[in-house]
Scaffold this motif. Structure first.
Motif, PDB file in Angstrom:
ATOM      1  N   ALA A 362       5.086  -5.191  -3.000  1.00 40.08           N
ATOM      2  CA  ALA A 362       5.599  -4.358  -1.913  1.00 40.08           C
ATOM      3  C   ALA A 362       4.682  -4.535  -0.716  1.00 40.08           C
ATOM      4  O   ALA A 362       3.452  -4.590  -0.867  1.00 40.08           O
ATOM      5  CB  ALA A 362       5.659  -2.889  -2.329  1.00 40.08           C
ATOM      6  N   GLU A 363       5.266  -4.632   0.475  1.00 40.33           N
ATOM      7  CA  GLU A 363       4.494  -4.838   1.702  1.00 40.33           C
ATOM      8  C   GLU A 363       4.994  -3.888   2.787  1.00 40.33           C
ATOM      9  O   GLU A 363       6.180  -3.554   2.840  1.00 40.33           O
ATOM     10  CB  GLU A 363       4.613  -6.294   2.176  1.00 40.33           C
ATOM     11  CG  GLU A 363       4.063  -7.307   1.187  1.00 40.33           C
ATOM     12  CD  GLU A 363       4.262  -8.739   1.646  1.00 40.33           C
ATOM     13  OE1 GLU A 363       3.359  -9.551   1.441  1.00 40.33           O
ATOM     14  OE2 GLU A 363       5.344  -9.034   2.197  1.00 40.33           O
ATOM     15  N   ARG A 364       4.063  -3.477   3.643  1.00 42.21           N
ATOM     16  CA  ARG A 364       4.435  -2.575   4.726  1.00 42.21           C
ATOM     17  C   ARG A 364       3.364  -2.650   5.813  1.00 42.21           C
ATOM     18  O   ARG A 364       2.181  -2.819   5.505  1.00 42.21           O
ATOM     19  CB  ARG A 364       4.585  -1.148   4.201  1.00 42.21           C
ATOM     20  CG  ARG A 364       5.171  -0.162   5.206  1.00 42.21           C
ATOM     21  CD  ARG A 364       5.382   1.200   4.559  1.00 42.21           C
ATOM     22  NE  ARG A 364       6.362   1.133   3.473  1.00 42.21           N
ATOM     23  CZ  ARG A 364       6.633   2.143   2.652  1.00 42.21           C
ATOM     24  NH1 ARG A 364       5.971   3.292   2.797  1.00 42.21           N
ATOM     25  NH2 ARG A 364       7.543   2.015   1.712  1.00 42.21           N
ATOM     26  N   GLU A 365       3.783  -2.501   7.052  1.00 42.88           N
ATOM     27  CA  GLU A 365       2.847  -2.565   8.158  1.00 42.88           C
ATOM     28  C   GLU A 365       2.444  -1.169   8.625  1.00 42.88           C
ATOM     29  O   GLU A 365       3.192  -0.199   8.479  1.00 42.88           O
ATOM     30  CB  GLU A 365       3.452  -3.335   9.329  1.00 42.88           C
ATOM     31  CG  GLU A 365       4.708  -2.684   9.895  1.00 42.88           C
ATOM     32  CD  GLU A 365       5.302  -3.503  11.010  1.00 42.88           C
ATOM     33  OE1 GLU A 365       4.649  -3.622  12.064  1.00 42.88           O
ATOM     34  OE2 GLU A 365       6.414  -4.013  10.836  1.00 42.88           O
ATOM     35  N   ASP A 366       1.224  -1.088   9.157  1.00 44.20           N
ATOM     36  CA  ASP A 366       0.782   0.161   9.770  1.00 44.20           C
ATOM     37  C   ASP A 366       1.574   0.424  11.048  1.00 44.20           C
ATOM     38  O   ASP A 366       2.039  -0.508  11.715  1.00 44.20           O
ATOM     39  CB  ASP A 366      -0.707   0.089  10.124  1.00 44.20           C
ATOM     40  CG  ASP A 366      -1.596   0.062   8.895  1.00 44.20           C
ATOM     41  OD1 ASP A 366      -1.170   0.595   7.847  1.00 44.20           O
ATOM     42  OD2 ASP A 366      -2.711  -0.488   8.977  1.00 44.20           O
ATOM     43  N   THR A 367       1.707   1.683  11.385  1.00 42.15           N
ATOM     44  CA  THR A 367       2.307   2.068  12.657  1.00 42.15           C
ATOM     45  C   THR A 367       1.344   3.002  13.382  1.00 42.15           C
ATOM     46  O   THR A 367       0.352   3.472  12.801  1.00 42.15           O
ATOM     47  CB  THR A 367       3.658   2.790  12.441  1.00 42.15           C
ATOM     48  OG1 THR A 367       3.425   4.030  11.744  1.00 42.15           O
ATOM     49  CG2 THR A 367       4.606   1.925  11.637  1.00 42.15           C
ATOM     50  N   THR A 368       1.624   3.268  14.617  1.00 46.96           N
ATOM     51  CA  THR A 368       0.755   4.179  15.364  1.00 46.96           C
ATOM     52  C   THR A 368       0.822   5.587  14.800  1.00 46.96           C
ATOM     53  O   THR A 368      -0.131   6.355  14.943  1.00 46.96           O
ATOM     54  CB  THR A 368       1.178   4.198  16.846  1.00 46.96           C
ATOM     55  OG1 THR A 368       2.576   4.524  16.924  1.00 46.96           O
ATOM     56  CG2 THR A 368       0.932   2.840  17.487  1.00 46.96           C
ATOM     57  N   GLU A 369       1.931   5.932  14.141  1.00 52.73           N
ATOM     58  CA  GLU A 369       2.071   7.267  13.564  1.00 52.73           C
ATOM     59  C   GLU A 369       1.477   7.375  12.168  1.00 52.73           C
ATOM     60  O   GLU A 369       1.079   8.461  11.737  1.00 52.73           O
ATOM     61  CB  GLU A 369       3.557   7.676  13.503  1.00 52.73           C
ATOM     62  CG  GLU A 369       4.221   7.841  14.851  1.00 52.73           C
ATOM     63  CD  GLU A 369       4.647   6.495  15.443  1.00 52.73           C
ATOM     64  OE1 GLU A 369       4.680   5.515  14.672  1.00 52.73           O
ATOM     65  OE2 GLU A 369       4.907   6.438  16.658  1.00 52.73           O
ATOM     66  N   HIS A 370       1.416   6.254  11.428  1.00 57.43           N
ATOM     67  CA  HIS A 370       1.001   6.350  10.026  1.00 57.43           C
ATOM     68  C   HIS A 370       0.294   5.074   9.591  1.00 57.43           C
ATOM     69  O   HIS A 370       0.815   3.965   9.769  1.00 57.43           O
ATOM     70  CB  HIS A 370       2.217   6.590   9.127  1.00 57.43           C
ATOM     71  CG  HIS A 370       1.885   6.669   7.666  1.00 57.43           C
ATOM     72  ND1 HIS A 370       1.162   7.696   7.123  1.00 57.43           N
ATOM     73  CD2 HIS A 370       2.175   5.820   6.640  1.00 57.43           C
ATOM     74  CE1 HIS A 370       1.026   7.508   5.827  1.00 57.43           C
ATOM     75  NE2 HIS A 370       1.629   6.370   5.507  1.00 57.43           N
ATOM     76  N   LEU A 371      -0.891   5.235   9.010  1.00 60.00           N
ATOM     77  CA  LEU A 371      -1.610   4.119   8.388  1.00 60.00           C
ATOM     78  C   LEU A 371      -1.255   4.108   6.907  1.00 60.00           C
ATOM     79  O   LEU A 371      -1.401   5.112   6.208  1.00 60.00           O
ATOM     80  CB  LEU A 371      -3.115   4.288   8.573  1.00 60.00           C
ATOM     81  CG  LEU A 371      -3.622   4.312  10.011  1.00 60.00           C
ATOM     82  CD1 LEU A 371      -5.134   4.466  10.038  1.00 60.00           C
ATOM     83  CD2 LEU A 371      -3.192   3.055  10.755  1.00 60.00           C
ATOM     84  N   VAL A 372      -0.794   2.976   6.425  1.00 52.40           N
ATOM     85  CA  VAL A 372      -0.296   2.870   5.054  1.00 52.40           C
ATOM     86  C   VAL A 372      -1.448   3.004   4.066  1.00 52.40           C
ATOM     87  O   VAL A 372      -2.478   2.328   4.185  1.00 52.40           O
ATOM     88  CB  VAL A 372       0.435   1.535   4.844  1.00 52.40           C
ATOM     89  CG1 VAL A 372       0.895   1.398   3.396  1.00 52.40           C
ATOM     90  CG2 VAL A 372       1.612   1.419   5.793  1.00 52.40           C
ATOM     91  N   VAL A 380       6.979   2.814  -3.897  1.00 48.58           N
ATOM     92  CA  VAL A 380       8.103   1.910  -3.655  1.00 48.58           C
ATOM     93  C   VAL A 380       8.753   1.565  -4.991  1.00 48.58           C
ATOM     94  O   VAL A 380       8.071   1.303  -5.982  1.00 48.58           O
ATOM     95  CB  VAL A 380       7.627   0.640  -2.933  1.00 48.58           C
ATOM     96  CG1 VAL A 380       8.749  -0.379  -2.829  1.00 48.58           C
ATOM     97  CG2 VAL A 380       7.098   0.987  -1.551  1.00 48.58           C
ATOM     98  N   ARG A 381      10.083   1.550  -5.021  1.00 46.83           N
ATOM     99  CA  ARG A 381      10.803   1.329  -6.275  1.00 46.83           C
ATOM    100  C   ARG A 381      11.301  -0.109  -6.395  1.00 46.83           C
ATOM    101  O   ARG A 381      11.738  -0.713  -5.415  1.00 46.83           O
ATOM    102  CB  ARG A 381      11.988   2.293  -6.388  1.00 46.83           C
ATOM    103  CG  ARG A 381      11.565   3.746  -6.547  1.00 46.83           C
ATOM    104  CD  ARG A 381      12.756   4.684  -6.581  1.00 46.83           C
ATOM    105  NE  ARG A 381      12.309   6.054  -6.816  1.00 46.83           N
ATOM    106  CZ  ARG A 381      12.234   6.616  -8.018  1.00 46.83           C
ATOM    107  NH1 ARG A 381      12.602   5.931  -9.093  1.00 46.83           N
ATOM    108  NH2 ARG A 381      11.814   7.859  -8.147  1.00 46.83           N
ATOM    109  N   ARG A 382      11.228  -0.610  -7.623  1.00 48.25           N
ATOM    110  CA  ARG A 382      11.820  -1.884  -7.992  1.00 48.25           C
ATOM    111  C   ARG A 382      12.709  -1.636  -9.210  1.00 48.25           C
ATOM    112  O   ARG A 382      12.233  -1.148 -10.224  1.00 48.25           O
ATOM    113  CB  ARG A 382      10.753  -2.942  -8.308  1.00 48.25           C
ATOM    114  CG  ARG A 382       9.946  -3.372  -7.095  1.00 48.25           C
ATOM    115  CD  ARG A 382      10.797  -4.213  -6.143  1.00 48.25           C
ATOM    116  NE  ARG A 382      10.050  -4.648  -4.966  1.00 48.25           N
ATOM    117  CZ  ARG A 382      10.021  -4.010  -3.817  1.00 48.25           C
ATOM    118  NH1 ARG A 382      10.707  -2.875  -3.686  1.00 48.25           N
ATOM    119  NH2 ARG A 382       9.331  -4.460  -2.796  1.00 48.25           N
ATOM    120  N   ALA A 383      14.004  -1.957  -9.066  1.00 55.04           N
ATOM    121  CA  ALA A 383      14.987  -1.665 -10.107  1.00 55.04           C
ATOM    122  C   ALA A 383      15.001  -0.178 -10.444  1.00 55.04           C
ATOM    123  O   ALA A 383      15.182   0.221 -11.594  1.00 55.04           O
ATOM    124  CB  ALA A 383      14.725  -2.498 -11.356  1.00 55.04           C
ATOM    125  N   GLY A 384      14.782   0.655  -9.428  1.00 49.57           N
ATOM    126  CA  GLY A 384      14.823   2.093  -9.608  1.00 49.57           C
ATOM    127  C   GLY A 384      13.574   2.714 -10.182  1.00 49.57           C
ATOM    128  O   GLY A 384      13.530   3.924 -10.418  1.00 49.57           O
TER     129      GLY A 384
END
Length: 647
Positions: A362-372, A380-384
């Motif tokens: 799973a991958e996600r980028e930081d935003t100005t509102e939230h640091l991951v 994060v779900r994979r196959a539920g």
């Protein structure tokens, strides 16, 4: 027929612990033995099940039950034979009270004619299908690369044309070999036997032999286009990302079409960094960009000079897609990565039948509102199913596909049960006996020249104890010494950052207070011996994932005392050199040469004061060549290669 080598422990490795347990419970069932014309033995029970064994590989031994292969009835027959025919390797006569078959089925009592494996290795009864023979002969003729290890037991790690492992639980008997693909009589076994034949003359004097028969120079890449592109990058800087991306994508595509997937993959990561620059987001990491340039340059140089690293492994090959059914996977924890503003979490999964390791990401980028944070990606779900459950659970997957390390799950019902306590005995067939066998599973190729598979070196191993636990804020690492059941040692090395410091503090307490039973992580052979970056540690109470600060069944507290930060001369010198290199990438020589020059002078002085003479010389050389394109590129590339190997 001599089955003395098929002990219950070996049968567990060939099947699984549950099958052997059920077979032992049925040990009192009386069997009637008979012989077939081709030399196989038939074991028939009163319940109507009949097993055929003794000819062909273990996976080809058959039973009339619905399971057909590797079932408890076959294991029961093997155990019965060992009781009734101890040490009988020649006569093949039934035990007293049993009656041989009569008629045509029993007419032949002589062993079948041997079927040669590649190079004359293997055993009688090892037979490949005509399709596998044709495919194997073609691949061997084109060249193979493999690492053959004899200690603690025979294992072949195929590196080219496929990356897969074959282990031999019964000495060197290929009839009982186990391939990670899980398919009996596969072409990988043919290639492994060919590699054994090539390695045999040297295995007597060495514990591990690297076999490489790929044609010399076949993987060489013309670096002219790459050098022209790098000259443009160094001249104009990242401000010209729009113009640079197109050329890099075309070059990466050309390399992929030539089959040089590792080099192309590195360049595509560089393209990703350039796209971050073009988007003006927070994900750009000049430090990561330097390491990627160093990796591309290192691979191109290794391919040009035919060094000790096999060219096929340095260049890489496309991964073939494999399909599987009814797979059971054990979570091997989670690895966390944060570069610039980009965050990645990868969960390792061990196939309990074949020993192959796959992964979910799973991958996600930081935003100005939230640091991951790691917890965000664990949800994060994979196959539920949340990735946190995959990382610490036991999953039954009816159908799946795997390309390289990545597991693809279709629309199917998946059951993931919590498994904080690991049944190591049930996994004995697919995990190493000790650290020596862990090292045997590694590619043996260093740093930026090795395989780019995310699960390369991801291994689960037993642990008998831990000691010498230290936390060094100067380097941002937790270190410890692990001991396996045989007394061999390996080092734990876990780096932490601002978002993972809590897990590092709890790891220190866990290693101090709770003796670990097993560890999973990325292993590598370092200068000081075997090292592991842990993704999960199991103790008697449960499991702890230090990189994502997740505990199941146990609850280690944070270390009450954390040593004060100190100075690390190597890191200071590394940063002193990498910072002006990164600034040169950002500004380009046309705009930034005058700015970077004094920084390189200062970096040279810092490296000299730390005793890093080669790094100091590279900084001085780059400073003197900032205004000459070819010399600048050569000095810059040399510095990036050194940084890539040192990271």
């Amino acid at each position: 027929m001599n089955l003395d080598a098929l002990t219950p422990e070996v049968l567990t490795e060939l099947t699984n612990a549950g099958t052997v347990r059920r077979a032992v419970k049925d040990a009192s069932v009386e069997l009637t033995w008979s012989r077939t014309a081709d030399g196989a033995w038939l074991a028939e029970a009163a319940d109507g099940t009949r097993c055929r064994l003794g000819v062909g590989t273990f996976d080809e031994w058959e039973c009339t039950c619905p399971a057909m292969f590797r079932c408890r009835h076959l294991v029961r027959a093997v155990l019965a034979w060992r009781r009734e025919h101890p040490g009988d390797a020649v006569s093949g006569e039934p035990a007293s009270g049993q009656h041989p078959a009569t008629g045509p089925a029993a007419a032949s009592t002589s062993p079948p004619a041997p079927a040669s494996a590649p190079g004359g290795l293997g055993t009688a009864d090892l037979v490949f299908s005509s399709r596998v023979l044709a495919q194997g002969e073609r691949l061997v003729a084109a060249g193979i690369t493999a690492r053959v290890t004899a200690v603690p037991r025979l294992r072949v790690r195929l590196l080219h044309p496929v990356d897969i492992g074959v282990r031999y639980p019964v000495g060197g008997d290929a009839r009982y070999a186990r391939c990670e693909c899980g398919v009996p009589g596969c072409v990988h076994l043919y290639l492994a036997e060919a590699a054994r034949a090539l390695a045999a003359p040297r295995l007597g004097s060495a514990d591990a032999v690297l076999v490489d028969t790929a044609p010399a120079g076949a993987d060489r890449v013309d670096p002219a286009t790459w050098h022209a592109w790098l000259d443009q990058l160094l001249n104009l800087g990242l401000g010209a990302a729009d113009a640079l991306i197109g050329g890099a994508v075309r070059l990466a595509t050309d390399w992929e079409q030539q089959g040089r997937v590792h080099v192309a993959s590195s360049l595509r990561e560089i393209v990703t960094q350039l796209e971050h620059q073009r988007a003006r987001d927070a994900q750009l990491s000049p430090e990561r960009l330097l390491l990627l340039i160093g990796e591309v340059e290192a691979r191109l140089r290794a391919l040009a000079h035919d060094g000790p690293a096999p060219a096929a492994l340095v260049a890489g090959r496309p991964d073939a897609e494999q399909t599987g059914e009814a797979g059971r996977f054990v979570g091997l924890g989670a690895a966390w990565s944060h570069v610039g503003g980009w965050n990645s979490l990868r969960v390792g999964l061990l196939d309990t039948r074949t020993g192959a390791v796959a992964s979910l990401v799973a991958e996600r980028e930081d935003t100005t509102e939230h640091l991951v944070e790691p917890a965000d990606l664990l949800a994060v779900r994979r196959a539920g199913v949340p990735l946190g459950d995959w990382a610490t659970g036991n999953a039954l997957v009816p159908r799946f596909r795997r390309r390289g390390a990545d597991l693809t799950l279709g629309r199917t019902r998946i059951t993931v049960a919590p498994a904080p306590r690991l049944d190591l005995d049930a996994l004995a067939a697919v995990i190493p006996d000790g650290f020596a066998e862990v090292e045997a599973q590694l590619s043996g190729v260093p740093g930026p020249l090795g395989p780019r598979r995310p699960t390369d070196g991801l291994v689960l191993a037993r642990v008998a104890g831990a000691g010498e636990v230290r936390a060094d804020p100067a380097t941002g690492t937790v270190t410890a010494t692990l001991t396996d059941p045989g007394g061999s040692t390996a080092a734990v090395r876990l780096a932490w950052g601002p978002r993972t410091v809590s897990g590092a503090r709890r790891l220190v307490t866990l290693l101090h207070d709770l003796p670990p039973l097993a560890v999973a992580g990325r292993w590598r052979a370092g200068e000081q011996g075997l090292e592991v970056e842990p993704t999960a540690l199991w103790v008697a109470e449960g499991v702890f994932l230090p990189q994502v600060d997740l505990a199941q069944g146990c609850d280690p507290v944070e270390a009450p005392q954390w040593p004060p930060a100190g100075a690390d001369p190597w890191r200071d010198a590394w940063e002193a050199v990498s910072q002006p290199l990164g600034r040169l990438l950002v500004l380009g020589a046309l705009r930034g040469a005058d700015t970077v020059a004094p920084q390189l002078t200062w970096a040279q002085q810092r490296a000299e004061s730390a005793g890093l003479t080669r790094l100091a010389a590279l900084a001085g050389r780059l400073r003197g060549s900032l205004w000459e394109a070819q010399a600048r590129r050569l000095a810059f590339s040399d510095a990036c290669v050194v940084l890539a190997f040192a990271s």
